[in-house]
Design an enzyme around this catalytic site. Structure first.
Site, PDB file in Angstrom:
ATOM      1  N   SER A 129       0.831  -1.216   0.000  1.00  0.00           N
ATOM      2  CA  SER A 129       0.000   0.000   0.000  1.00  0.00           C
ATOM      3  C   SER A 129       0.864   1.265   0.000  1.00  0.00           C
ATOM      4  CB  SER A 129      -1.006  -0.005   1.150  1.00  0.00           C
ATOM      5  OG  SER A 129      -0.352  -0.035   2.385  1.00  0.00           O
ATOM      6  N   ASP A 173       6.850   2.884   6.528  1.00  0.00           N
ATOM      7  CA  ASP A 173       6.672   2.240   5.223  1.00  0.00           C
ATOM      8  C   ASP A 173       6.862   3.235   4.089  1.00  0.00           C
ATOM      9  OD1 ASP A 173       5.957   0.292   6.974  1.00  0.00           O
ATOM     10  OD2 ASP A 173       3.845   0.216   6.383  1.00  0.00           O
TER      11      ASP A 173
HETATM   12  C1  GLA Z   1       2.662  -1.217   9.530  1.00  0.00           C
HETATM   13  C2  GLA Z   1       2.591   0.308   9.560  1.00  0.00           C
HETATM   14  C3  GLA Z   1       3.929   0.916   9.946  1.00  0.00           C
HETATM   15  C4  GLA Z   1       4.490   0.274  11.207  1.00  0.00           C
HETATM   16  C5  GLA Z   1       4.430  -1.247  11.126  1.00  0.00           C
HETATM   17  C6  GLA Z   1       4.802  -1.905  12.421  1.00  0.00           C
HETATM   18  O1  GLA Z   1       3.507  -1.631   8.498  1.00  0.00           O
HETATM   19  O2  GLA Z   1       2.194   0.812   8.321  1.00  0.00           O
HETATM   20  O3  GLA Z   1       3.801   2.305  10.105  1.00  0.00           O
HETATM   21  O4  GLA Z   1       3.849   0.749  12.350  1.00  0.00           O
HETATM   22  O5  GLA Z   1       3.135  -1.709  10.767  1.00  0.00           O
HETATM   23  O6  GLA Z   1       6.117  -1.660  12.726  1.00  0.00           O
END
Ligand code: GLA
Length: 382
Positions: A129, A173
């Protein structure tokens, strides 16, 4: 692998829209260590990988915008004014979210046509995403000369996720996908949103991802619940984020909070420290410590933060029992997706075969295994 994907996307665009598109590639990410620390303004250690989203995009004179999801063969046509999230809109919401958040910033992209496709396994915790959001914000910024920096673009992507996908994610991410560097992982300080790249070479060991191929429903509501717990504990401590807390601080309010919340906050404090220890161990080429930190991280995610599941725990147990795996843990938000493992290169094939068999025996379904390369962040493809 990506060349083929990019060509397919480009050809599909040209066949549908009869013009030359701008091509963008935006990668997914792995995370070495530092899980759920990002929204606590702490440290994380992600890297962009050689799997991602290829996007073909171009301006359009038509009265609407059109986006074609090539993997699903689904078209979405929409009016660029009055955008709102769509119930069960899936991939559409990430794109609508990006356009809407750009508009909130006062930026005005005009109508466009786009085709995209990806090769990141969905639900694997590898941030398909974020890759999708970043590809669109990057493409629109370029096409319409919106003048946003990469730092500003990832905030647009993150807000799209908050408001259009309903997940109050941190910045890890989107940052990793946008700023990735070949052969490197990024030690990211999520308070200042700046990072230090570390060249990654684990010598005799390689990174192996093992996908449980499950994604339990819980993941979104549980994610936001965890975030609430962290924010409530911070408030009680009178601090902005758990990054600023020590175990002693937390112990001072232990009697005022539930044990479950205490354990969750303690996990964050400990995980944040583990990220810093991990960076030091990389500098010293100390693979034993790297591995031990991964196992500790998993233990915390499973028993304190409670975001693991039977399939992930099983894979980490297999890693613990193997003399050829120095460390492993679940990766990403949790409740499914992948584990990340540090495996002896010379024994990687044997471990693969063995763990696949055992997983199948235990759950009756197959796991998938990937070896990834650490790669550059979101970029234009010439
Ligand atoms: C998801 C969220 C991130 C982070 C991870 C856990 O990927 O999008 O921002 O919090 O979980 O580390």
């Amino acid at each position: 692998m990506n060349k083929k994907l990019i060509t397919e996307v480009k050809d599909s665009f040209k066949a549908q829209f009869k013009t030359e598109p701008l091509m963008v590639f935006s990668p997914g990410r792995i995370n070495l260590i530092g899980e759920h620390t990002d929204y606590n303004e702490g440290f994380v250690f992600p890297a962009a990988i050689n799997m991602g989203i290829a996007l073909a995009i171009q301006k359009s004179d038509a009265p609407t915008s059109k986006v074609f999801a090539l993997n699903k063969e689904e078209l979405h046509e929409f009016d660029i004014v009055g955008i709102a999230p769509i119930k069960m809109g899936e991939w559409r919401n990430y794109i609508l979210g990006v356009v809407a958040e750009l508009q909130i910033l006062g930026k005005k992209p005009k109508n466009f046509n786009a085709v995209f496709a990806g090769n990141i396994p969905g639900g694997a915790g590898m941030s398909s995403s974020a890759a999708l959001e970043n590809s669109f914000v990057f493409g629109l910024n370029e096409l319409f000369h919106l003048g946003l920096s990469k730092e500003e673009m990832i905030l647009v992507s993150q807000k799209a996720e908050h408001h259009y996908a309903g997940v109050k994610c941190g910045i890890m991410d989107q940052y990793a996908s946008m700023f990735g560097i070949e052969d490197s992982a990024l030690l990211l300080d999520c308070r200042t949103v700046t990072s230090k790249p570390y060249k990654i070479d684990f010598k005799d060991y390689e990174i192996m991802l093992i996908n449980t191929n499950v994604k339990h429903d819980l993941s979104e509501s549980a994610y936001n619940d965890r975030r609430d717990v962290c924010e409530n504990v911070s408030k009680r401590l009178g601090i902005v984020a758990l990054r600023d807390a020590s175990k002693a601080d937390l112990d001072s309010i232990k009697a005022e909070i539930t044990d479950a919340d205490y354990q969750k906050a303690l996990y964050i404090i400990e995980e944040n420290n583990r990220v810093k220890e991990f960076a030091k161990a990389i500098e010293k080429d100390d693979v034993e410590t790297l591995g031990a930190l991964l196992f500790q991280s998993h233990d915390g995610l499973s028993n304190q933060y409670k975001v693991s599941c039977a399939e992930l725990d099983f894979l980490v147990e297999q890693a613990q029992e193997s003399p050829d795996v120095v460390g492993a843990r679940m990766m990403g938000g949790g409740f499914g997706g992948c584990t990340i493992n540090l495996v002896l290169k010379s024994k990687a094939e044997a471990f693969k075969t063995d763990v696949s068999k055992r997983f199948k025996n235990e759950f009756g379904t197959a796991c998938s295994i990937y070896e990834v390369m650490l790669s550059a962040g979101t970029h234009i493809v010439k």
